[in-house]
Design a protein around this motif. Structure first.
Motif, PDB file in Angstrom:
ATOM      1  N   VAL A   1       0.675  -1.233  -0.048  1.00  0.00           N
ATOM      2  CA  VAL A   1      -0.055  -0.022  -0.068  1.00  0.00           C
ATOM      3  C   VAL A   1       0.850   1.321   0.090  1.00  0.00           C
ATOM      4  CG1 VAL A   1      -0.380   0.133   2.663  1.00  0.00           C
ATOM      5  CG2 VAL A   1      -1.954   0.979   1.016  1.00  0.00           C
ATOM      6  N   SER A   2       0.579   2.295  -0.969  1.00  0.00           N
ATOM      7  CA  SER A   2       1.325   3.377  -1.095  1.00  0.00           C
ATOM      8  C   SER A   2       1.165   4.477  -0.051  1.00  0.00           C
ATOM      9  CB  SER A   2       1.350   3.972  -2.413  1.00  0.00           C
ATOM     10  OG  SER A   2       0.098   4.481  -2.817  1.00  0.00           O
ATOM     11  N   PHE A   3       1.995   5.643   0.260  1.00  0.00           N
ATOM     12  CA  PHE A   3       1.550   6.390   1.031  1.00  0.00           C
ATOM     13  C   PHE A   3       0.556   7.498   0.377  1.00  0.00           C
ATOM     14  CE2 PHE A   3       2.711  11.057   2.184  1.00  0.00           C
ATOM     15  CZ  PHE A   3       2.118  10.999   3.498  1.00  0.00           C
ATOM     16  N   ARG A   4       0.485   7.612  -0.882  1.00  0.00           N
ATOM     17  CA  ARG A   4      -0.497   8.167  -1.695  1.00  0.00           C
ATOM     18  C   ARG A   4      -1.957   7.353  -1.498  1.00  0.00           C
ATOM     19  NH1 ARG A   4      -1.824  11.409  -6.097  1.00  0.00           N
ATOM     20  NH2 ARG A   4       0.466  12.050  -6.219  1.00  0.00           N
ATOM     21  N   ASP A   5      -1.924   6.119  -1.465  1.00  0.00           N
ATOM     22  CA  ASP A   5      -3.288   5.310  -1.218  1.00  0.00           C
ATOM     23  C   ASP A   5      -3.695   5.827   0.359  1.00  0.00           C
ATOM     24  OD1 ASP A   5      -3.188   3.733  -3.693  1.00  0.00           O
ATOM     25  OD2 ASP A   5      -1.970   2.176  -2.662  1.00  0.00           O
ATOM     26  N   LEU A   6      -2.632   5.815   1.143  1.00  0.00           N
ATOM     27  CA  LEU A   6      -3.226   6.212   2.645  1.00  0.00           C
ATOM     28  C   LEU A   6      -3.652   7.667   2.726  1.00  0.00           C
ATOM     29  CD1 LEU A   6      -0.120   4.619   4.656  1.00  0.00           C
ATOM     30  CD2 LEU A   6      -2.475   3.754   4.183  1.00  0.00           C
ATOM     31  N   LEU A   7      -3.267   8.472   1.855  1.00  0.00           N
ATOM     32  CA  LEU A   7      -3.766   9.859   1.942  1.00  0.00           C
ATOM     33  C   LEU A   7      -4.994   9.605   1.069  1.00  0.00           C
ATOM     34  CD1 LEU A   7      -0.646  11.901   1.090  1.00  0.00           C
ATOM     35  CD2 LEU A   7      -1.566  11.503   3.209  1.00  0.00           C
ATOM     36  N   GLU A   8      -5.393   9.289   0.043  1.00  0.00           N
ATOM     37  CA  GLU A   8      -6.539   9.058  -0.563  1.00  0.00           C
ATOM     38  C   GLU A   8      -7.402   8.608   0.282  1.00  0.00           C
ATOM     39  OE1 GLU A   8      -6.000   7.154  -4.203  1.00  0.00           O
ATOM     40  OE2 GLU A   8      -4.710   8.344  -5.054  1.00  0.00           O
ATOM     41  N   ILE A   9      -7.417   7.717   1.179  1.00  0.00           N
ATOM     42  CA  ILE A   9      -8.310   7.315   2.204  1.00  0.00           C
ATOM     43  C   ILE A   9      -8.741   8.292   3.110  1.00  0.00           C
ATOM     44  CG2 ILE A   9      -8.626   5.641   3.937  1.00  0.00           C
ATOM     45  CD1 ILE A   9      -7.046   3.592   2.294  1.00  0.00           C
TER      46      ILE A   9
END
Length: 190
Positions: free
Chosen positions: A75-83
């Protein structure tokens, strides 16, 4: 926080996010594949070793945060931010719903220049796409000292799903996350 996360800690990264009550964020991020640990805590204030009671007064300057250790290969940092930007309102200054005070501010505490750049890109993309009617007020700052919250705050939703706040506030945020990010949900929760 313990920097010796495990034998593969060199492969893991940290994300530190504040967006209202840490119980809400913790419940969501615990269900994401690739997330190894989620610790509720406090960051961004002036006083060392803050307590929940002192943070709630607003005088310490700390935000309620979750400190996430994750595997960027899963899981990417970008994914975590999108959430992050789906499960809280990043346009309200110092509050989320009925939770008011600087401790509930929207903030991304970055661990390194790459995270800083990604965080700014994501906010810019949200602004350009006009996702929200109001401007995003999420602060982006280098990660300060992070203090774990008291033990009774850890895994709070898992231990108290029927508690009033959990049923009324945390559960709907969790449902919103689960509906929008099915592909990121870890096997035990899918």
């Amino acid at each position: 926080m313990n920097e010796n996360l495990d034998k593969n800690s060199a492969l893991l990264e940290r994300a530190t996010l504040g967006g209202g009550c840490f119980w809400c964020l913790e419940a969501v991020y615990q269900q994401i594949q690739g997330v190894k640990t989620v610790v509720s805590g406090y960051a961004g204030g002036a006083r060392p070793n803050p307590s929940y009671e002192s943070v709630c007064t607003g005088v310490t300057g700390h935000a309620e945060i979750v400190d996430i250790v994750f595997d960027p290969q899963i899981v990417s940092f970008r994914d975590l931010l999108e959430i992050f930007f789906v499960i809280h309102d990043p346009t309200t200054l110092n509050y989320q719903g009925n939770d008011h005070g600087t401790q509930y501010r929207s903030v991304i505490f970055t661990h390194g220049e790459e995270q800083n750049q990604i965080a700014h890109e994501v906010v810019q993309e949200l602004e350009c796409a006009k996702i929200y009617a109001n401007p995003v007020v999420t602060q982006i700052e280098p990660a300060p000292t992070i203090y774990p919250a008291e033990a009774y705050h850890q895994n709070y939703f898992q231990q108290h799903p029927n508690q009033g706040y959990c049923a009324a506030v945390v559960a709907p945020k969790l449902a919103k996350f689960r509906a929008k990010f099915k592909s990121l949900i870890a096997a035990p929760y899918a």
